[in-house]
Design an enzyme around this catalytic site. Structure first.
Site, mmCIF file in Angstrom:
data_model
loop_
_atom_site.group_PDB
_atom_site.id
_atom_site.type_symbol
_atom_site.label_atom_id
_atom_site.label_comp_id
_atom_site.label_asym_id
_atom_site.label_seq_id
_atom_site.Cartn_x
_atom_site.Cartn_y
_atom_site.Cartn_z
ATOM 1 N N ILE A 117 -13.067 -16.690 -4.730
ATOM 2 C CA ILE A 117 -14.208 -17.350 -5.357
ATOM 3 C C ILE A 117 -14.974 -16.370 -6.244
ATOM 4 O O ILE A 117 -15.009 -16.501 -7.455
ATOM 5 C CB ILE A 117 -15.145 -17.973 -4.292
ATOM 6 N N CYS A 118 -15.574 -15.374 -5.635
ATOM 7 C CA CYS A 118 -16.501 -14.490 -6.339
ATOM 8 C C CYS A 118 -15.819 -13.503 -7.283
ATOM 9 O O CYS A 118 -16.477 -12.939 -8.153
ATOM 10 C CB CYS A 118 -17.352 -13.733 -5.327
#
Length: 191
Positions: A117-118
């Site tokens: 995700i990040c």
């Protein structure tokens, strides 16, 4: 010199969301090793004088603060960290995007939690914007090994170089007997 070689003079270090709460959610790798490697990247940046940007997401929530050791190693970068209010893609946050541009560097070392995700979404945007990116797989982690593997493949397919902290140290050192090489060999062997 090969065009893909990253040097202290042409690269920047981006450490994304190495937060106490977020790291506790990951199960793809030994979290102690991920933490050790993230801190090694901070030590590399300090030793090689590489501009470093730290960012966090929602520190006042369950994600928690950044690793406190980052403040000890890179106090200026820690103080200047970009606190995102929940924006998934850090490059969509004006403060982070501007900080990356302000380094003046087009070669970026990136690591973070979570990989899927990040790290994935800002890396895809960095590649679209013309940056060359090396993702340190061993200083990043995800909820599952499956998710981590898919994220790394997706970034590699898009043009990112998937690497490890020890490869980064070796690439920057060039020669272990040089002054920088001497500093970095100590980090290589740091546990």
């Amino acid at each position: 010199m090969h065009k893909d070689v990253f040097t202290p003079d042409n690269s920047a270090m981006l450490l994304i969301d190495h937060q106490i709460g977020t790291m506790a959610w990951t199960h793809s790798h030994d979290i102690n090793l991920v933490k050790q490697n993230a801190l090694k990247l901070a030590r590399i940046a300090k030793a090689a004088n590489i501009p470093t940007i730290l960012t966090s997401s929602m520190e006042d929530q369950i994600q928690g603060p950044l690793l406190p050791e980052l403040e000890t190693i890179l106090p200026e970068a820690f103080e200047a960290r970009v606190k995102r209010p929940g924006i998934v893609n850090a490059m969509h946050h004006d403060g982070f995007n501007q900080a990356v541009k302000a380094t003046g560097r087009k070669k970026l070392f990136v690591a973070g939690v979570t990989t899927e995700i990040c790290v994935t979404f800002p890396v895809l945007q960095m590649l679209d914007e013309g940056y060359e990116v090396q993702v340190s797989a061993d200083a990043s982690a995800s909820y599952t090994k499956y998710g981590d593997d898919i994220a790394l493949r997706r970034m590699e397919t898009a043009g990112a170089i998937i690497t490890t902290v020890d490869q980064i140290i070796s690439e920057l050192a060039v020669d272990w007997t040089s002054p920088l090489g001497q500093k970095l060999v100590g980090i290589l062997n740091y546990h």
